[in-house]
Write a protein that holds these residues in place. Structure first.
Motif, PDB file in Angstrom:
ATOM      1  N   GLY A 195      32.338 -81.741   2.231  1.00  0.00           N
ATOM      2  CA  GLY A 195      32.381 -82.261   0.870  1.00  0.00           C
ATOM      3  C   GLY A 195      33.053 -81.247  -0.048  1.00  0.00           C
ATOM      4  O   GLY A 195      33.860 -80.457   0.430  1.00  0.00           O
ATOM      5  N   GLY A 196      32.622 -81.209  -1.237  1.00  0.00           N
ATOM      6  CA  GLY A 196      31.328 -81.367  -1.881  1.00  0.00           C
ATOM      7  C   GLY A 196      30.212 -80.944  -0.919  1.00  0.00           C
ATOM      8  O   GLY A 196      30.459 -80.307   0.089  1.00  0.00           O
ATOM      9  N   GLU A 197      29.005 -81.321  -1.276  1.00  0.00           N
ATOM     10  CA  GLU A 197      27.887 -81.047  -0.371  1.00  0.00           C
ATOM     11  C   GLU A 197      27.541 -82.347   0.355  1.00  0.00           C
ATOM     12  O   GLU A 197      26.996 -83.275  -0.242  1.00  0.00           O
TER      13      GLU A 197
ATOM     14  N   VAL B  48      26.710 -73.381   8.272  1.00  0.00           N
ATOM     15  CA  VAL B  48      25.978 -73.197   7.017  1.00  0.00           C
ATOM     16  C   VAL B  48      26.665 -72.090   6.220  1.00  0.00           C
ATOM     17  O   VAL B  48      26.949 -71.017   6.750  1.00  0.00           O
ATOM     18  N   SER B  49      26.924 -72.372   4.947  1.00  0.00           N
ATOM     19  CA  SER B  49      27.569 -71.359   4.101  1.00  0.00           C
ATOM     20  C   SER B  49      26.480 -70.510   3.457  1.00  0.00           C
ATOM     21  O   SER B  49      25.527 -71.035   2.887  1.00  0.00           O
ATOM     22  N   LEU B  50      26.619 -69.199   3.577  1.00  0.00           N
ATOM     23  CA  LEU B  50      25.661 -68.279   2.927  1.00  0.00           C
ATOM     24  C   LEU B  50      26.416 -66.980   2.639  1.00  0.00           C
ATOM     25  O   LEU B  50      26.812 -66.274   3.557  1.00  0.00           O
TER      26      LEU B  50
ATOM     27  N   PHE C 110      38.664 -64.846   0.378  1.00  0.00           N
ATOM     28  CA  PHE C 110      38.669 -65.686  -0.826  1.00  0.00           C
ATOM     29  C   PHE C 110      40.060 -66.318  -0.958  1.00  0.00           C
ATOM     30  O   PHE C 110      41.067 -65.626  -1.070  1.00  0.00           O
ATOM     31  N   MET C 111      40.103 -67.654  -0.945  1.00  0.00           N
ATOM     32  CA  MET C 111      41.395 -68.362  -0.893  1.00  0.00           C
ATOM     33  C   MET C 111      41.774 -68.957  -2.247  1.00  0.00           C
ATOM     34  O   MET C 111      40.912 -69.281  -3.063  1.00  0.00           O
ATOM     35  N   ASP C 112      43.059 -69.206  -2.394  1.00  0.00           N
ATOM     36  CA  ASP C 112      43.601 -69.800  -3.626  1.00  0.00           C
ATOM     37  C   ASP C 112      43.618 -71.321  -3.540  1.00  0.00           C
ATOM     38  O   ASP C 112      44.622 -71.952  -3.850  1.00  0.00           O
TER      39      ASP C 112
HETATM   40  N1  SAM Z   1      29.152 -77.728   0.452  1.00  0.00           N
HETATM   41  C1  SAM Z   1      29.458 -77.366   1.800  1.00  0.00           C
HETATM   42  C2  SAM Z   1      29.329 -75.868   1.987  1.00  0.00           C
HETATM   43  O1  SAM Z   1      28.971 -75.166   1.057  1.00  0.00           O
HETATM   44  O2  SAM Z   1      29.562 -75.415   3.102  1.00  0.00           O
HETATM   45  C3  SAM Z   1      30.797 -77.875   2.314  1.00  0.00           C
HETATM   46  C4  SAM Z   1      31.979 -77.810   1.427  1.00  0.00           C
HETATM   47  S1  SAM Z   1      32.549 -76.184   1.052  1.00  0.00           S
HETATM   48  C5  SAM Z   1      33.976 -76.570   0.091  1.00  0.00           C
HETATM   49  C6  SAM Z   1      33.182 -75.666   2.621  1.00  0.00           C
HETATM   50  C7  SAM Z   1      33.443 -74.197   2.784  1.00  0.00           C
HETATM   51  O3  SAM Z   1      34.515 -73.829   1.959  1.00  0.00           O
HETATM   52  C8  SAM Z   1      32.281 -73.283   2.412  1.00  0.00           C
HETATM   53  O4  SAM Z   1      32.000 -72.407   3.495  1.00  0.00           O
HETATM   54  C9  SAM Z   1      32.813 -72.527   1.229  1.00  0.00           C
HETATM   55  O5  SAM Z   1      32.261 -71.259   1.139  1.00  0.00           O
HETATM   56  C10 SAM Z   1      34.299 -72.509   1.507  1.00  0.00           C
HETATM   57  N2  SAM Z   1      35.114 -72.255   0.324  1.00  0.00           N
HETATM   58  C11 SAM Z   1      35.115 -72.917  -0.843  1.00  0.00           C
HETATM   59  N3  SAM Z   1      35.994 -72.384  -1.712  1.00  0.00           N
HETATM   60  C12 SAM Z   1      36.573 -71.338  -1.076  1.00  0.00           C
HETATM   61  C13 SAM Z   1      37.554 -70.379  -1.440  1.00  0.00           C
HETATM   62  N4  SAM Z   1      38.107 -70.376  -2.634  1.00  0.00           N
HETATM   63  N5  SAM Z   1      37.908 -69.458  -0.524  1.00  0.00           N
HETATM   64  C14 SAM Z   1      37.350 -69.453   0.701  1.00  0.00           C
HETATM   65  N6  SAM Z   1      36.427 -70.334   1.114  1.00  0.00           N
HETATM   66  C15 SAM Z   1      36.029 -71.256   0.224  1.00  0.00           C
END
Ligand code: SAM
Length: 362
Positions: free
Chosen positions: A98-100, A148-150, A219-221
């Motif tokens: 997603g989103g979540e 899982v994002s942490l 950290f991506m753009d």
């Molecule tokens: N909500 C879910 C989550 O937090 O995993 C799924 C969607 S989230 C957009 C998917 C992954 O993209 C996450 O691991 C998040 O940390 C990563 N992410 C989002 N923006 C990012 C960025 N600017 N640079 C690197 N990773 C990014």
């Protein structure tokens, strides 16, 4: 509209095209750079309950932000039908995101509807805040893996990053529940200089001790709203040096062509970590990922500006074979390689807006 957001038009389209999702006589397409289509990321919602500054900063995605109305979203049946088309074209990994994704009601029902096969990976990416409540139902429905994002083990840092008052404990408990439910778990941490780069070693130690793979992400753009600045990127090289100084590492081979993370084994045999270096070591060369937005638009790249509307194909009564032919043609015309091109120029690559990651799916 049903609980899954299915419109009467969508129901008619589904009824008009009752073909099986699998069509083994189709050969897998290659894009213009010879890359196969292996991985489909499916965004099931553009909403999230976190407001991470690198993805959905509160200043932009605040109370007045217009998210997609429910009728705009693909229904579960529509998603499952498209997933079947993609699987018939060679996709071997379906990832819900997603989103979540766990904000979408009854997500296990979608998992139940998705195609199943021994060599087909069904994965979910989540921030973990709602995972404990759903892990068992997701596993029972056929989900095989969860990422899982942490971003930190330190509550103050984590809460500063998620900007949603969610504690580290909530996510760590969810990871345990998911493991106990039989899901294979990986953990993603985005590392941003000055925010959480001091916390890499505690993260590595914690997940190494538990035998789980942690992936450190540059950290991506992505998108246009996260105020991306190269100075805040902690490079893969820097991350590796930090980790290697405490837990000596050696390079490991990729599991398969197109794997996003570079793998590194702990030399003492206690497992591995991954590094996702999309900024400093772009991996467009073997990128086999397509992305489907919650609205049903198809994107060939995380950094794309324009998608192709597959929802309109579904809702105008096209058969699976017709949709398959169109997806095949779109993939065969694909040339995307944003991250590589970004590295070759010092000026901003595209003046037009990139799609937001929360919309297209991570
Ligand atoms: N909500 C879910 C989550 O937090 O995993 C799924 C969607 S989230 C957009 C998917 C992954 O993209 C996450 O691991 C998040 O940390 C990563 N992410 C989002 N923006 C990012 C960025 N600017 N640079 C690197 N990773 C990014």
């Amino acid at each position: 509209m049903s609980a899954t957001g299915e419109s009467p038009g969508a129901r008619a389209a589904l009824a008009a095209a009752p073909e099986p999702a699998q069509a083994p006589e189709w050969s897998a397409p290659l894009d213009r750079r010879g890359r196969p289509l292996r991985d489909l990321r499916i965004s099931v919602t553009d909403r999230c309950n976190f407001r991470c500054g690198y993805c959905m900063p509160r200043g932009v995605f605040g109370p007045g932000f217009q998210f997609l109305p429910a009728r705009e979203l693909l229904s579960f049946e529509e998603i499952a039908r498209l997933a079947g088309v993609f699987v018939s074209l060679g996709v071997r990994k379906l990832r819900l995101t997603g989103g979540e994704p766990l904000l979408r009601r009854d997500l296990p029902e979608l998992v139940r509807l998705l195609p199943k096969a021994a060599d087909l990976d069904l994965a979910l990416t989540t921030n973990g805040s709602l995972l404990a409540a759903h892990a068992e139902a997701l596993a029972k429905a056929g989900l095989t893996r969860v990422t899982v994002s942490l971003d930190s083990l330190d509550d103050a840092t984590f809460q500063r990053m998620n900007d949603a008052n969610i504690s580290v404990r909530t996510v760590l408990d969810a990871i345990d529940v998911a493991g106990a439910a039989g899901l294979r778990v990986k953990v993603n941490a985005v590392i941003q200089r000055g925010l959480n780069d001091h916390g890499i070693i505690p993260l590595v130690r914690y997940f190494r001790d538990r035998g789980l793979i942690l992936r450190l992400i540059e950290f991506m753009d992505v998108g246009n709203t996260n105020g991306w600045n190269r100075a805040e990127v902690v490079s893969a090289q820097e991350m590796l040096e930090q980790v290697d100084a405490v837990f000596p590492l050696e390079r490991a081979q990729s599991n398969y062509a197109g794997e996003v993370a570079s793998r590194y084994r702990f030399r003492d045999g206690s497992g591995e970590i991954g590094i996702i270096a999309s900024v400093t070591q772009p991996f467009c060369g073997d990128c086999s990922r397509a992305r489907l937005s919650a609205q049903g638009s198809l994107y060939g790249c995380l950094f794309a500006s324009e998608g192709h509307d597959l929802r309109q194909l579904l809702r105008s009564g096209q058969s699976d074979a017709e949709i398959r032919a169109q997806v095949c043609a779109l993939w065969q015309a694909r040339t995307d390689a944003y991250s590589e091109q970004r590295g070759q120029t010092l000026v901003p690559l595209r003046r037009r807006a990139k799609i937001e990651m929360s919309y297209i799916g991570g």
